[in-house]
Design a protein around this motif. Structure first.
Motif, PDB file in Angstrom:
ATOM      1  N   ALA A   1     -13.021  21.115  61.746  1.00 18.09           N
ATOM      2  CA  ALA A   1     -12.186  22.206  62.248  1.00 18.09           C
ATOM      3  C   ALA A   1     -10.973  21.663  62.999  1.00 18.09           C
ATOM      4  CB  ALA A   1     -13.004  23.125  63.158  1.00 18.09           C
ATOM      5  N   LYS A   2     -11.161  20.592  63.781  1.00 17.00           N
ATOM      6  CA  LYS A   2     -10.045  19.990  64.510  1.00 17.00           C
ATOM      7  C   LYS A   2      -9.053  19.340  63.542  1.00 17.00           C
ATOM      8  CE  LYS A   2     -12.096  19.281  69.060  1.00 17.00           C
ATOM      9  NZ  LYS A   2     -12.297  18.356  70.196  1.00 17.00           N
ATOM     10  N   LEU A   3      -9.585  18.664  62.521  1.00 15.76           N
ATOM     11  CA  LEU A   3      -8.704  18.063  61.517  1.00 15.76           C
ATOM     12  C   LEU A   3      -7.919  19.137  60.771  1.00 15.76           C
ATOM     13  CD1 LEU A   3     -11.051  15.309  60.044  1.00 15.76           C
ATOM     14  CD2 LEU A   3      -8.851  14.903  61.162  1.00 15.76           C
ATOM     15  N   GLN A   4      -8.608  20.212  60.421  1.00 21.37           N
ATOM     16  CA  GLN A   4      -7.949  21.299  59.694  1.00 21.37           C
ATOM     17  C   GLN A   4      -6.864  21.951  60.546  1.00 21.37           C
ATOM     18  OE1 GLN A   4      -8.170  24.940  60.017  1.00 21.37           O
ATOM     19  NE2 GLN A   4      -6.791  25.107  58.249  1.00 21.37           N
ATOM     20  N   ALA A   5      -7.141  22.154  61.834  1.00 18.76           N
ATOM     21  CA  ALA A   5      -6.144  22.745  62.731  1.00 18.76           C
ATOM     22  C   ALA A   5      -4.934  21.824  62.873  1.00 18.76           C
ATOM     23  CB  ALA A   5      -6.766  23.015  64.097  1.00 18.76           C
ATOM     24  N   SER A   6      -5.184  20.516  62.944  1.00 14.96           N
ATOM     25  CA  SER A   6      -4.091  19.555  63.042  1.00 14.96           C
ATOM     26  C   SER A   6      -3.286  19.511  61.750  1.00 14.96           C
ATOM     27  CB  SER A   6      -4.652  18.168  63.365  1.00 14.96           C
ATOM     28  OG  SER A   6      -3.617  17.207  63.404  1.00 14.96           O
ATOM     29  N   LEU A   7      -3.993  19.593  60.625  1.00 10.85           N
ATOM     30  CA  LEU A   7      -3.313  19.636  59.329  1.00 10.85           C
ATOM     31  C   LEU A   7      -2.408  20.861  59.255  1.00 10.85           C
ATOM     32  CD1 LEU A   7      -2.820  18.821  56.382  1.00 10.85           C
ATOM     33  CD2 LEU A   7      -4.929  20.034  55.785  1.00 10.85           C
TER      34      LEU A   7
ATOM     35  N   ASP B   1       3.141  23.031  59.349  1.00 12.11           N
ATOM     36  CA  ASP B   1       4.063  24.006  59.930  1.00 12.11           C
ATOM     37  C   ASP B   1       5.175  23.341  60.733  1.00 12.11           C
ATOM     38  OD1 ASP B   1       2.675  26.147  58.872  1.00 12.11           O
ATOM     39  OD2 ASP B   1       1.417  26.427  60.645  1.00 12.11           O
ATOM     40  N   ASP B   2       5.086  22.027  60.944  1.00 13.99           N
ATOM     41  CA  ASP B   2       6.067  21.306  61.739  1.00 13.99           C
ATOM     42  C   ASP B   2       7.439  21.339  61.052  1.00 13.99           C
ATOM     43  OD1 ASP B   2       6.588  19.263  63.973  1.00 13.99           O
ATOM     44  OD2 ASP B   2       7.338  18.234  62.193  1.00 13.99           O
ATOM     45  N   PRO B   3       8.485  21.793  61.728  1.00 13.00           N
ATOM     46  CA  PRO B   3       9.813  21.923  61.103  1.00 13.00           C
ATOM     47  C   PRO B   3      10.336  20.624  60.501  1.00 13.00           C
ATOM     48  CG  PRO B   3       9.755  23.108  63.193  1.00 13.00           C
ATOM     49  CD  PRO B   3       8.478  22.314  63.107  1.00 13.00           C
ATOM     50  N   ALA B   4      10.102  19.503  61.184  1.00 10.40           N
ATOM     51  CA  ALA B   4      10.602  18.223  60.665  1.00 10.40           C
ATOM     52  C   ALA B   4       9.894  17.853  59.358  1.00 10.40           C
ATOM     53  CB  ALA B   4      10.405  17.122  61.707  1.00 10.40           C
ATOM     54  N   PHE B   5       8.597  18.087  59.305  1.00  6.92           N
ATOM     55  CA  PHE B   5       7.845  17.792  58.086  1.00  6.92           C
ATOM     56  C   PHE B   5       8.321  18.691  56.948  1.00  6.92           C
ATOM     57  CE2 PHE B   5       4.279  18.686  55.214  1.00  6.92           C
ATOM     58  CZ  PHE B   5       3.982  17.400  54.782  1.00  6.92           C
ATOM     59  N   LYS B   6       8.460  19.967  57.218  1.00  4.57           N
ATOM     60  CA  LYS B   6       8.883  20.916  56.182  1.00  4.57           C
ATOM     61  C   LYS B   6      10.269  20.561  55.656  1.00  4.57           C
ATOM     62  CE  LYS B   6       7.857  25.318  56.975  1.00  4.57           C
ATOM     63  NZ  LYS B   6       7.685  26.591  57.719  1.00  4.57           N
ATOM     64  N   GLN B   7      11.167  20.154  56.553  1.00  8.05           N
ATOM     65  CA  GLN B   7      12.507  19.775  56.135  1.00  8.05           C
ATOM     66  C   GLN B   7      12.488  18.547  55.240  1.00  8.05           C
ATOM     67  OE1 GLN B   7      15.397  21.246  56.393  1.00  8.05           O
ATOM     68  NE2 GLN B   7      16.534  19.556  55.433  1.00  8.05           N
ATOM     69  N   ARG B   8      11.673  17.550  55.614  1.00  7.84           N
ATOM     70  CA  ARG B   8      11.580  16.328  54.818  1.00  7.84           C
ATOM     71  C   ARG B   8      11.034  16.629  53.435  1.00  7.84           C
ATOM     72  NH1 ARG B   8      13.533  11.873  52.882  1.00  7.84           N
ATOM     73  NH2 ARG B   8      12.053  10.149  52.645  1.00  7.84           N
ATOM     74  N   MET B   9       9.999  17.466  53.342  1.00  2.00           N
ATOM     75  CA  MET B   9       9.415  17.797  52.050  1.00  2.00           C
ATOM     76  C   MET B   9      10.396  18.599  51.183  1.00  2.00           C
ATOM     77  SD  MET B   9       6.489  16.292  51.912  1.00  2.00           S
ATOM     78  CE  MET B   9       7.256  14.985  52.896  1.00  2.00           C
TER      79      MET B   9
ATOM     80  N   ARG C   1       2.949   9.402  55.167  1.00  2.00           N
ATOM     81  CA  ARG C   1       3.589   8.928  56.399  1.00  2.00           C
ATOM     82  C   ARG C   1       4.293  10.065  57.143  1.00  2.00           C
ATOM     83  NH1 ARG C   1       2.947   3.571  56.847  1.00  2.00           N
ATOM     84  NH2 ARG C   1       2.173   2.565  54.946  1.00  2.00           N
ATOM     85  N   SER C   2       4.863  10.982  56.410  1.00  2.89           N
ATOM     86  CA  SER C   2       5.473  12.145  57.063  1.00  2.89           C
ATOM     87  C   SER C   2       4.407  13.042  57.673  1.00  2.89           C
ATOM     88  CB  SER C   2       6.298  12.941  56.043  1.00  2.89           C
ATOM     89  OG  SER C   2       7.387  12.179  55.567  1.00  2.89           O
ATOM     90  N   LEU C   3       3.306  13.231  56.950  1.00  3.84           N
ATOM     91  CA  LEU C   3       2.223  14.082  57.441  1.00  3.84           C
ATOM     92  C   LEU C   3       1.520  13.447  58.631  1.00  3.84           C
ATOM     93  CD1 LEU C   3       0.546  16.643  57.100  1.00  3.84           C
ATOM     94  CD2 LEU C   3      -0.914  15.387  55.501  1.00  3.84           C
ATOM     95  N   ALA C   4       1.325  12.135  58.593  1.00  5.25           N
ATOM     96  CA  ALA C   4       0.658  11.439  59.690  1.00  5.25           C
ATOM     97  C   ALA C   4       1.418  11.635  60.996  1.00  5.25           C
ATOM     98  CB  ALA C   4       0.531   9.953  59.368  1.00  5.25           C
TER      99      ALA C   4
END
Length: 331
Positions: free
Chosen positions: A272-278, A283-291, A55-58
């Motif tokens: 390639a688009k999925l990988q770039a989005s992943l 790299d998203d600061p909010a995601f990194k902070q949550r993890m 859910r955080s990654l989505a």
């Protein structure tokens, strides 16, 4: 002879046009992708540790994809039901799988699978690695990891160890723990992490091994006793917990990595688009902070198809040997 060459030339030209006609819609679809929400299948129950990551990654991936990423929980059979759903899904990029280490253990655990782990999926990339924690009911008699190891070895046949079901991360960690200390316990499988944790909180079982994404909150609230982490180094969010390696179980290391897959045959452009989005999501600061808060390690340097494919092959071999030695199988 000249007529023959001309006929061959015409035939080749016709074949090329036919091929182009088939490829054109696929390429056009890939260029416009995505035009609607993408469904991320999590093959476990809502509220569990893998669901928390998903859910955080989505939400993080939504920002770069420009479309909503909907998390759908398809639990059961150690994650194999949801995994099979993705294997049989259209390879148009609108259904992806977020699965953990169980992707590599299923071939050894299950005598029959309705999918081929090695051939039915297209890897997109690794996402996070989640350490495990060794925790016990709040009134467990041991005060620290040294006392815990002494106590469980002396009372092996009398103690119960919960897990979230055969093939779950907690089950795999438990197998490794029993093998390492040379003892066996009453293993109590549940239909998911939530009921296993509920019985631990209710003091119905003695201890369990589970991911930091599911245990950190309970540990910090003092609702369970925590003894150690399974990573090679201490977890920043739980700095007082020693590693099992430093506690005497040399080289004990269990990390529950998570990866993202698409169905086999998904076009390289969409992958390639999925990988770039992943990559952008990790790299998203909010995601990194949550993890970080949950003790998970973001694998933003391994968010590639090649890295995931290589790890799956090595982990399949590693855990296949552990499972075979333990003699554990599921129908």
């Amino acid at each position: 002879m000249a007529i023959h060459k001309k006929a061959v030339s015409v035939a080749i030209g016709a074949a090329a046009l036919a091929s182009a006609a088939v490829l054109a819609p696929t390429q056009a679809m890939a260029q416009g992708y995505p035009t609607r929400p993408v469904t991320m299948i999590v093959p476990f129950a809502a509220g569990g540790p893998t669901d928390v990551v998903a859910r955080s990654l989505a939400e993080a991936m939504r920002k770069s994809l420009g479309q909503t990423v909907v998390v759908e929980n398809v639990g059961g059979a150690g994650g194999t039901i949801g995994t099979a759903r993705v294997a049989k899904a259209p390879n148009d990029g609108y259904t992806v799988l977020l699965m953990h280490i169980g992707f590599s253990t299923a071939p050894a655990l299950y005598r029959k699978l309705s999918y081929d782990q090695a051939h039915d999926f297209q890897p997109v990339g690794l996402t996070v690695d989640v350490p495990m924690t060794l925790i016990a009911r709040e009134n467990f008699p041991a005060a620290n990891i040294k006392e815990f190891l002494t106590y469980v070895k002396a009372n092996a046949g009398k103690l119960s160890m919960a897990n979230a079901g055969i093939g779950s991360a907690s089950h795999l960690c438990g197998l490794m723990f029993m093998s390492t200390i040379g003892s066996e316990f009453q293993t109590i499988p549940y239909k998911g992490t939530a009921p296993a944790m509920n019985d631990l909180l209710g003091k119905q079982v003695d201890f369990m091994c589970d991911q930091t994404t599911n245990t950190t909150g309970q540990i910090k609230a003092g609702k369970v006793k925590a003894y150690a982490v399974t990573s090679k180094t201490r977890v920043p969010s739980l700095p007082d917990l020693p590693t099992l390696d430093e506690s005497g179980l040399k080289d004990f290391s269990v990390g529950i990595w998570h990866g993202l897959w698409a169905p086999k045959g998904t076009s390289p452009e969409i992958v390639a688009k999925l990988q770039a989005s992943l990559q952008a999501g990790l790299d998203d600061p909010a995601f990194k902070q949550r993890m970080t808060e949950l003790g998970a390690i973001v694998l933003n340097d391994k968010a590639t198809p090649a890295a995931l494919d290589t790890l799956v092959k090595s982990e399949t071999a590693k855990w296949g040997a552990v499972i075979k030695k333990a003699g554990v199988y599921a129908d």
